[in-house]
Structure formats: C-alpha cells, structure tokens
Design a protein around this motif. Structure first.
Motif, mmCIF file in Angstrom:
data_model
loop_
_atom_site.group_PDB
_atom_site.id
_atom_site.type_symbol
_atom_site.label_atom_id
_atom_site.label_comp_id
_atom_site.label_asym_id
_atom_site.label_seq_id
_atom_site.Cartn_x
_atom_site.Cartn_y
_atom_site.Cartn_z
ATOM 1 N N THR A 159 52.040 44.959 38.595
ATOM 2 C CA THR A 159 51.156 46.111 38.418
ATOM 3 C C THR A 159 49.780 45.856 39.024
ATOM 4 N N VAL A 160 49.302 44.611 38.941
ATOM 5 C CA VAL A 160 48.011 44.287 39.552
ATOM 6 C C VAL A 160 48.135 44.345 41.074
ATOM 7 N N HIS A 161 49.242 43.859 41.622
ATOM 8 C CA HIS A 161 49.484 43.938 43.065
ATOM 9 C C HIS A 161 49.470 45.404 43.521
ATOM 10 N N ASN A 162 50.158 46.254 42.786
ATOM 11 C CA ASN A 162 50.197 47.681 43.122
ATOM 12 C C ASN A 162 48.805 48.301 43.036
ATOM 13 N N PHE A 163 48.044 47.918 42.032
ATOM 14 C CA PHE A 163 46.674 48.410 41.844
ATOM 15 C C PHE A 163 45.807 48.041 43.051
ATOM 16 N N ILE A 164 45.896 46.802 43.494
ATOM 17 C CA ILE A 164 45.116 46.352 44.654
ATOM 18 C C ILE A 164 45.578 47.045 45.928
ATOM 19 N N THR A 165 46.879 47.239 46.072
ATOM 20 C CA THR A 165 47.401 47.941 47.245
ATOM 21 C C THR A 165 46.844 49.359 47.307
ATOM 22 N N ARG A 166 46.811 50.037 46.177
ATOM 23 C CA ARG A 166 46.245 51.389 46.140
ATOM 24 C C ARG A 166 44.742 51.354 46.423
ATOM 25 N N TYR A 167 44.049 50.324 45.937
ATOM 26 C CA TYR A 167 42.613 50.182 46.204
ATOM 27 C C TYR A 167 42.349 49.971 47.694
ATOM 28 N N THR B 221 35.322 40.491 50.939
ATOM 29 C CA THR B 221 36.680 40.420 50.434
ATOM 30 C C THR B 221 36.639 40.487 48.917
ATOM 31 N N LEU B 222 37.722 40.943 48.365
ATOM 32 C CA LEU B 222 37.844 41.088 46.924
ATOM 33 C C LEU B 222 37.871 39.705 46.266
ATOM 34 N N GLN B 223 37.069 39.548 45.228
ATOM 35 C CA GLN B 223 37.066 38.319 44.437
ATOM 36 C C GLN B 223 37.871 38.580 43.163
ATOM 37 N N PHE B 224 38.414 37.520 42.574
ATOM 38 C CA PHE B 224 39.271 37.654 41.403
ATOM 39 C C PHE B 224 38.714 36.816 40.262
ATOM 40 N N TYR B 225 38.665 37.397 39.063
ATOM 41 C CA TYR B 225 38.149 36.711 37.884
ATOM 42 C C TYR B 225 38.992 37.048 36.659
ATOM 43 N N GLU C 31 46.185 34.960 45.946
ATOM 44 C CA GLU C 31 46.632 34.197 47.110
ATOM 45 C C GLU C 31 47.188 35.109 48.192
ATOM 46 N N GLU C 32 48.004 36.076 47.800
ATOM 47 C CA GLU C 32 48.569 37.015 48.774
ATOM 48 C C GLU C 32 47.473 37.875 49.402
ATOM 49 N N TYR C 33 46.544 38.328 48.581
ATOM 50 C CA TYR C 33 45.450 39.148 49.096
ATOM 51 C C TYR C 33 44.642 38.374 50.136
ATOM 52 N N LEU C 34 44.301 37.142 49.839
ATOM 53 C CA LEU C 34 43.501 36.351 50.771
ATOM 54 C C LEU C 34 44.266 36.046 52.055
ATOM 55 N N LEU D 294 43.739 33.663 28.390
ATOM 56 C CA LEU D 294 43.084 33.242 29.629
ATOM 57 C C LEU D 294 44.115 32.680 30.606
ATOM 58 N N GLN D 295 45.063 31.885 30.089
ATOM 59 C CA GLN D 295 46.120 31.338 30.947
ATOM 60 C C GLN D 295 47.008 32.454 31.473
ATOM 61 N N PHE D 296 47.333 33.431 30.636
ATOM 62 C CA PHE D 296 48.109 34.596 31.068
ATOM 63 C C PHE D 296 47.391 35.292 32.227
ATOM 64 N N GLY D 297 46.090 35.479 32.090
ATOM 65 C CA GLY D 297 45.312 36.125 33.145
ATOM 66 C C GLY D 297 45.375 35.357 34.450
ATOM 67 N N ARG D 298 45.233 34.043 34.360
ATOM 68 C CA ARG D 298 45.331 33.202 35.566
ATOM 69 C C ARG D 298 46.720 33.315 36.190
ATOM 70 N N ASP D 299 47.753 33.281 35.345
ATOM 71 C CA ASP D 299 49.129 33.363 35.840
ATOM 72 C C ASP D 299 49.400 34.701 36.528
ATOM 73 N N VAL D 300 48.818 35.758 36.024
ATOM 74 C CA VAL D 300 48.986 37.082 36.623
ATOM 75 C C VAL D 300 48.214 37.186 37.932
ATOM 76 N N LEU D 301 46.963 36.739 37.930
ATOM 77 C CA LEU D 301 46.100 36.960 39.099
ATOM 78 C C LEU D 301 46.300 35.988 40.255
ATOM 79 N N LEU D 302 46.649 34.758 39.970
ATOM 80 C CA LEU D 302 46.722 33.763 41.038
ATOM 81 C C LEU D 302 47.657 34.164 42.186
#
Length: 126
Positions: A97-105, A46-50, A33-36, A21-29
C-alpha cells in the motif's frame, strides 16, 4: 527537523513501541530502496523516508502539518510547498500500500492538501 525541509518526505507515524518502530522499518525499507533505485539518478529533490514514534519531534511535525493523532499514519510532507498527502484512512499499512501511495504521488495522481489551512484573515488585504 532541518532535513524535513530539504525535500519531500514520507513519514510513517507509529505509537513508538519497539515492535511498531520495527514494523515501520520493515514496511518502508523495501519501498525506499526501490524508490531510490528508480529515482535517485534524477538529481534534485528526492523523497526521504522516516519512521516516527511518539516524541517531541514527531508531535511538533504533527502539530505543524495539522495531522490527526492516529497511528499508524502515513503522510508525505512537502514543507517547501506547504502541502501534504495522506494515505487514505482505513487502508492497511503494508509495503504494497505504501508502494502504491508513492507511485500515485510520483505520477501526480494525488491531490495535495495544505499543511496549514488558509484563514480568511490571511487573505484579507484591508
């Protein structure tokens, strides 16, 4: 669950252990923040993150969206459009990789998948 229906959301599914769970937070935060910062001023949806562990709500979301029971799994769900987008299998989950995924989305470079497959009986009008 109600917030999942308000706007598209990115969910990083984990096994629910504290370290995951902490890994997920560290990856997504940083990505969130950049997306918002980049998209928050646009208004509208706007895209929500969980980050999701193993619990009844996560299981319900997986079941509803017909998602495999694998971890980690990164998915963007748009319940109002009944579509999903999945980070490719075998890709290491990281901030990059998540940043790239969102950019493609956000650039419409991902192909949506139906959340629920259309059955032949649903399309039959006899």
């Amino acid at each position: 669950m109600g917030r999942l229906q308000e706007s598209p959301c990115l969910i990083l599914f984990t096994d629910g252990e504290t370290t995951e769970l902490q890994f997920g937070r560290d990856v997504l935060l940083p990505v969130a923040e950049e997306y918002l910062l980049d998209h928050g001023h646009e208004g509208g949806l706007t895209l929500q993150f969980y980050v999701a562990g193993e619990d009844e709500v996560s299981d319900s979301v997986r079941d509803f969206a017909c998602l495999d029971d694998v971890v980690p799994l990164v998915a963007i769900l748009d319940l109002s459009e009944r579509t999903k987008y999945l980070l490719e299998e075998g890709v290491e989950v990281s901030t990059a990789t998540v940043h790239n995924f969102i950019t493609r989305y956000t650039s419409d470079k991902l192909s949506p998948l139906p959340i629920r497959p259309v059955t032949s009986s649903a399309t039959n009008t006899t």
